[in-house]
Design a protein around this motif. Structure first.
Motif, PDB file in Angstrom:
ATOM      1  N   ASP A 133       0.869  -1.289   0.078  1.00  0.00           N
ATOM      2  CA  ASP A 133       0.099   0.002   0.059  1.00  0.00           C
ATOM      3  C   ASP A 133       0.919   1.363  -0.177  1.00  0.00           C
ATOM      4  N   VAL A 134       0.687   2.138  -1.160  1.00  0.00           N
ATOM      5  CA  VAL A 134       1.479   3.260  -1.125  1.00  0.00           C
ATOM      6  C   VAL A 134       0.554   4.523  -1.027  1.00  0.00           C
ATOM      7  N   VAL A 135       1.049   5.759  -0.883  1.00  0.00           N
ATOM      8  CA  VAL A 135       0.484   7.026  -0.946  1.00  0.00           C
ATOM      9  C   VAL A 135       0.959   7.569  -2.199  1.00  0.00           C
ATOM     10  N   PRO A 136       0.267   8.156  -3.280  1.00  0.00           N
ATOM     11  CA  PRO A 136       0.865   8.684  -4.233  1.00  0.00           C
ATOM     12  C   PRO A 136       0.940  10.187  -3.885  1.00  0.00           C
ATOM     13  N   CYS A 137       2.103  10.819  -3.942  1.00  0.00           N
ATOM     14  CA  CYS A 137       2.190  12.299  -3.664  1.00  0.00           C
ATOM     15  C   CYS A 137       2.623  13.192  -4.647  1.00  0.00           C
ATOM     16  N   ARG A 138       2.354  14.170  -4.718  1.00  0.00           N
ATOM     17  CA  ARG A 138       2.703  15.485  -5.590  1.00  0.00           C
ATOM     18  C   ARG A 138       3.273  16.262  -4.753  1.00  0.00           C
ATOM     19  N   VAL A 139       4.747  16.599  -5.272  1.00  0.00           N
ATOM     20  CA  VAL A 139       5.436  17.634  -4.217  1.00  0.00           C
ATOM     21  C   VAL A 139       5.869  18.560  -5.019  1.00  0.00           C
ATOM     22  N   THR A 140       5.676  19.980  -4.799  1.00  0.00           N
ATOM     23  CA  THR A 140       6.253  21.154  -5.426  1.00  0.00           C
ATOM     24  C   THR A 140       7.242  22.033  -4.821  1.00  0.00           C
ATOM     25  N   MET A 141       8.228  22.332  -5.369  1.00  0.00           N
ATOM     26  CA  MET A 141       9.235  22.873  -4.430  1.00  0.00           C
ATOM     27  C   MET A 141       9.887  23.856  -5.458  1.00  0.00           C
ATOM     28  N   ASP A 142      10.791  24.754  -4.803  1.00  0.00           N
ATOM     29  CA  ASP A 142      11.836  25.446  -5.579  1.00  0.00           C
ATOM     30  C   ASP A 142      12.995  24.753  -5.973  1.00  0.00           C
ATOM     31  N   TYR A 143      13.861  25.081  -7.113  1.00  0.00           N
ATOM     32  CA  TYR A 143      14.803  24.489  -7.675  1.00  0.00           C
ATOM     33  C   TYR A 143      16.067  24.675  -6.605  1.00  0.00           C
ATOM     34  N   ASN A 196       5.054  22.521  -1.420  1.00  0.00           N
ATOM     35  CA  ASN A 196       3.605  21.955  -1.360  1.00  0.00           C
ATOM     36  C   ASN A 196       3.399  20.522  -1.437  1.00  0.00           C
ATOM     37  N   LEU A 197       2.600  19.712  -0.649  1.00  0.00           N
ATOM     38  CA  LEU A 197       2.666  18.334  -0.680  1.00  0.00           C
ATOM     39  C   LEU A 197       1.101  18.173  -0.519  1.00  0.00           C
ATOM     40  N   GLU A 198       0.866  17.191  -1.871  1.00  0.00           N
ATOM     41  CA  GLU A 198      -0.729  16.741  -1.969  1.00  0.00           C
ATOM     42  C   GLU A 198      -0.420  15.361  -2.040  1.00  0.00           C
ATOM     43  N   GLU A 199      -1.353  14.774  -0.981  1.00  0.00           N
ATOM     44  CA  GLU A 199      -1.460  13.482  -0.703  1.00  0.00           C
ATOM     45  C   GLU A 199      -2.599  12.839  -1.488  1.00  0.00           C
ATOM     46  N   MET A 200      -2.438  11.691  -2.146  1.00  0.00           N
ATOM     47  CA  MET A 200      -3.667  11.327  -2.837  1.00  0.00           C
ATOM     48  C   MET A 200      -4.276   9.810  -2.152  1.00  0.00           C
ATOM     49  N   ASP A 201      -5.267   9.393  -2.885  1.00  0.00           N
ATOM     50  CA  ASP A 201      -5.789   8.180  -2.450  1.00  0.00           C
ATOM     51  C   ASP A 201      -4.826   6.945  -2.347  1.00  0.00           C
TER      52      ASP A 201
END
Length: 210
Positions: A133-143, A196-201
């Motif tokens: 079981d894993v959590v797909p995560c979208r992470v946005t950050m500065d270079y 910014n961290l977005e955690e998906m299902d």
């Protein structure tokens, strides 16, 4: 939660015990209908065999399971095969052990050892995967933080599935549930809590094991 089941579509191994040939076939079968079809195909291939004994477990909760001695003394073939599947925590798997009698009786104990041993060898030959079981995560950050972030990720089991570059860098990651707390903490430390961290299902992925 982790469960193991067969990796390859099918696999077979052969052993000879006191002149009897035991040919074991194993397959991943996601439904009971698929299990029955697989058993039928082996029986059709080995119509001349003395016995085609089988067992299967369907669904993660093992709600559907069946063992068939196919003419061997009750409890000496199908059940030992089924017990191997249970011991290995396998599901959605079907095993058929084809026997060509060699003229020497093995006795109840010998049959149990022969069929369980044949099933165990087939499991070993086929290999397994683990469902994770894993959590797909979208992470946005500065270079500014990408180098340290990627270096940190490289030392973990966290998978980078995709990277996109615009005014910032966006990562699509697969993080095991058990690693999420660590991941959140390290991400804040590395990016000084600016990402910014977005955690998906939660989803399930597969990982091969030897």
């Amino acid at each position: 939660m982790e469960q193991e089941y067969m990796n390859r579509t099918d696999e077979s191994v052969e052993t000879v015990i006191n002149k009897s040939r035991f040919i074991t076939y194993i397959a991943r079968t996601d439904t009971e209908e698929a299990a029955k079809a697989f058993i039928a195909s082996i029986k059709a291939e080995h119509r001349d065999a003395t016995h085609n004994c089988s067992a299967y477990i369907i669904t993660k909760s093992a709600m559907v399971q069946k063992a068939d001695d196919d003419g061997e003394p009750s409890g000496t073939a199908g059940v030992p095969i089924l017990e191997v599947l249970k011991r290995e925590a396998l599901y959605n798997v079907t095993v058929v052990v084809t026997r060509y009698f060699g003229g020497i009786k093995l006795g109840a104990g010998g049959l149990i050892r022969a069929y369980s041993g044949a099933a165990a060898k087939a499991v070993e030959a086929a290999g397994k995967v683990i469902e994770i079981d894993v959590v797909p995560c979208r992470v946005t950050m500065d270079y500014t933080y990408t180098s340290r972030f990627e270096h940190t990720i490289a030392d973990t089991d966290i998978e980078i599935k995709d990277i996109s570059y615009t005014d910032k860098v966006a990562y699509l990651l697969h993080v095991k549930i058990d690693d999420m707390e660590f991941f959140r903490t390290r991400l804040k430390e590395i990016t000084k809590d600016t990402s910014n961290l977005e955690e998906m299902d939660i989803i399930q992925t597969e990982s091969a094991v030897s």
